[in-house]
Scaffold this motif. Structure first.
Motif, PDB file in Angstrom:
ATOM      1  N   LYS A  24       6.195  -1.899   1.957  1.00  0.00           N
ATOM      2  CA  LYS A  24       6.114  -3.149   2.330  1.00  0.00           C
ATOM      3  C   LYS A  24       6.585  -2.698   3.718  1.00  0.00           C
ATOM      4  N   ASP A  25       7.966  -2.040   3.808  1.00  0.00           N
ATOM      5  CA  ASP A  25       8.727  -1.233   5.660  1.00  0.00           C
ATOM      6  C   ASP A  25       7.850  -0.673   5.708  1.00  0.00           C
ATOM      7  N   GLY A  26       7.450  -0.298   5.708  1.00  0.00           N
ATOM      8  CA  GLY A  26       5.938   1.035   6.074  1.00  0.00           C
ATOM      9  C   GLY A  26       6.109   2.444   5.667  1.00  0.00           C
ATOM     10  N   SER A  27       7.265   2.806   4.453  1.00  0.00           N
ATOM     11  CA  SER A  27       7.282   4.003   4.217  1.00  0.00           C
ATOM     12  C   SER A  27       6.116   4.495   3.062  1.00  0.00           C
ATOM     13  N   MET A  28       5.635   5.212   3.369  1.00  0.00           N
ATOM     14  CA  MET A  28       4.696   6.463   2.260  1.00  0.00           C
ATOM     15  C   MET A  28       5.162   6.945   0.638  1.00  0.00           C
ATOM     16  N   ASP A  44       9.519   9.926  -2.276  1.00  0.00           N
ATOM     17  CA  ASP A  44       9.074   9.568  -1.331  1.00  0.00           C
ATOM     18  C   ASP A  44       8.255  10.733  -0.349  1.00  0.00           C
ATOM     19  N   LYS A  45       8.692  10.877   0.969  1.00  0.00           N
ATOM     20  CA  LYS A  45       7.690  11.759   2.028  1.00  0.00           C
ATOM     21  C   LYS A  45       8.807  13.332   1.827  1.00  0.00           C
ATOM     22  N   ASP A  46       9.833  12.916   1.434  1.00  0.00           N
ATOM     23  CA  ASP A  46      10.490  14.641   1.468  1.00  0.00           C
ATOM     24  C   ASP A  46      10.541  14.837   0.506  1.00  0.00           C
ATOM     25  N   LEU A  70       6.347  -3.599  -2.988  1.00  0.00           N
ATOM     26  CA  LEU A  70       7.616  -4.067  -2.856  1.00  0.00           C
ATOM     27  C   LEU A  70       7.552  -3.504  -1.191  1.00  0.00           C
ATOM     28  N   ASP A  71       9.401  -3.428  -1.178  1.00  0.00           N
ATOM     29  CA  ASP A  71       9.756  -4.236   0.197  1.00  0.00           C
ATOM     30  C   ASP A  71       9.923  -2.449   0.540  1.00  0.00           C
ATOM     31  N   SER A  72      11.306  -1.401  -0.348  1.00  0.00           N
ATOM     32  CA  SER A  72      11.304  -0.616   0.230  1.00  0.00           C
ATOM     33  C   SER A  72      11.304   0.519  -0.363  1.00  0.00           C
ATOM     34  N   THR A  73      11.731   1.783  -0.978  1.00  0.00           N
ATOM     35  CA  THR A  73      11.765   2.717  -2.104  1.00  0.00           C
ATOM     36  C   THR A  73      13.070   2.106  -2.807  1.00  0.00           C
TER      37      THR A  73
END
Length: 466
Positions: free
Chosen positions: A141-145, A88-90, A59-62
């Motif tokens: 895919k956008d690098g977010s974890m 998400d990370k928060d 997937l691309d993003s959240t």
């Protein structure tokens, strides 16, 4: 004190063994089922987490993740007991799928590049039961974890295992009941030969000692027991027969001197007599009393000799010296009978000196009684391969073969019509046999009619203590 029957003991032992075996098997099966179920659930959790991590990576993003929430929950979970939470990370919850409504707690998170295994699974309790889950980071895919947590409530497993546990307990109880009934019936049937032997043994009395226990169709252990009991009954029967014969012979043997005493006293009292006549009667009565005392003493000796606690005072005996002493003692009787006593002794024997003298003396006095005048009586002692033999040989009328086997029986006389039979107690040869039994040896008699009669004392070879 409570005495349990053999049937009850065997049944109880079998039931205890059955319960122990059933319990061990039940516990092992319960543990195996427990491990199998929990291992399978842990594998499913790990596989689901791996699959979700790969899916998230596509997937691309959240926002894309939220849009595909239904696909995530439908294609990955498929189990109403499983829960999925993605944050998400928060810490913001992006996806929350929890049909069982249990609490998903924060826990150690595996790195995104780490291979997930069952060791990454953690467990906690939300108050309603055990929860197991695994958390891992996943990269979009956008690098977010994002953090992906897959968890499962074990409540249904606990219910399943509890039901299985009760099924096992019920099976154990039913199996124990069946084992108790079946073991009781089988043991009851197996002990049937023993009950038959008990019934046969109960019928044995002093008047029915000829009864024997049947050993047919019995197990090997009872077969041996039946033979042992039959041998015991045989020995008891022989002992009762000997006791009965001993009593009869004793009564018969004592009846004669008692009758003589009574008859002589009745004759003496039939009319007045002189002092000399009364003195002669008393002297005759004393002689008869001495013969009765001799019989009683001989009987007591045999009874003592048959006691297992009879102690021997063994010594090394020079047979040549002892036989010469006995010959000197009987020299007067031999001279009156015109009999010559010859001694040929070249052996030593380890025996009780007093009993040795008594055994040889009984044989010697018996031989002198039947040796014709002018004949020679021989005392011979030799060393053999098995021990020492001491023989008393004399010519004479001999003993018939049918009498020869019975000469060692108590109160047995070959010729009861002899005029000197009252001088014999009928116990001399029985005493000789008892003495040899005490020494672990035996006595052998051989005879030829109008020929040579030989009685041989055979002492076994023994180790002389220092």
């Amino acid at each position: 004190m409570l005495r349990l029957s053999l049937k009850a003991r065997l049944t109880g032992t079998f039931v205890v063994i059955t319960v122990v075996c059933f319990t061990v098997v039940g516990v092992l099966l319960m543990n195996a089922v427990y491990r199998r179920i929990y291992q399978q659930d842990e594998i499913n959790l790990v596989l689901s987490a791996r699959h979700l991590r790969r899916f998230v990576g596509e997937l691309d993003s959240t926002d894309d993740l939220v849009a595909h929430q239904a696909r995530l929950t439908w294609s990955v979970l498929g189990d109403t007991e499983n829960a999925l939470r993605i944050t998400d990370k928060d810490g913001k919850v992006l996806v929350d799928h929890d049909l069982s409504h249990f609490t998903v707690q924060a826990q150690a998170v595996a790195p995104a590049d780490q291979r997930l295994t069952v060791t990454d699974i953690r467990s906690w309790n939300d108050g309603d039961g055990e929860i197991r889950g695994v958390s891992t980071l996943a990269a979009l895919k956008d690098g977010s974890m994002v953090t992906v947590t897959v968890a499962r409530s074990m409540a249904d497993r606990s219910v399943l295992l509890l039901r299985y546990r009760w099924d096992t307990v019920i099976a154990l109880l039913l199996g124990t009941l069946a084992a108790t009934v079946l073991s009781y019936l089988l043991i009851h049937r197996a002990l049937r030969p023993l009950r038959a032997m008990t019934a046969s043994a109960s019928s044995v009395t002093a008047h029915r000692l000829s009864t024997r226990l049947s050993a047919e169709n019995t197990p090997a252990e009872l077969h041996a027991l039946a033979h042992a009991l039959n041998d015991m009954l045989t020995r008891l029967e022989e002992g009762f027969d000997r006791l009965w014969q001993f009593t009869v012979d004793l009564a018969h043997d004592l009846r004669t001197p008692v009758a003589i005493l009574r008859g002589s006293n009745e004759v003496a009292l039939s009319r007045p007599r002189s002092v000399a006549e009364y003195q002669s009667l008393l002297g005759s009565n004393i002689e008869e009393c001495d013969r009765v005392s001799q019989r009683i003493e001989s009987m007591l000796f045999i009874a003592r000799a048959e006691n297992p606690q009879f102690a021997l005072q063994r010594l090394v005996i020079d047979t040549n010296e002892e036989l010469h002493l006995l010959a000197d003692y009987y020299e007067g009787i031999a001279s009156d009978a015109g009999v010559v006593v010859r001694i040929d002794a070249h052996a030593t024997v380890y025996a009780d000196r007093d009993l040795f003298r008594r055994a040889v003396s009984n044989l010697l006095s018996n031989a002198l009684r039947y040796t014709p005048s002018g004949a020679t009586l021989s005392l011979i002692a030799t060393t053999t391969e098995t021990g020492v033999s001491v023989s008393v040989e004399n010519p004479g009328p001999g003993i018939a073969p049918d009498h020869l086997e019975k000469v060692f029986d108590r109160f047995y006389r070959v010729d009861r019509s002899r005029t000197d039979s009252n001088m014999s107690t009928g116990l001399g040869l029985s005493i000789v046999k008892s003495i040899m039994d005490l020494h672990g040896g035996d006595v052998l008699a051989t005879s030829e009619l109008e020929g040579l009669t030989r009685f041989t004392l055979r002492f076994p070879r023994v180790t002389i203590p220092d």
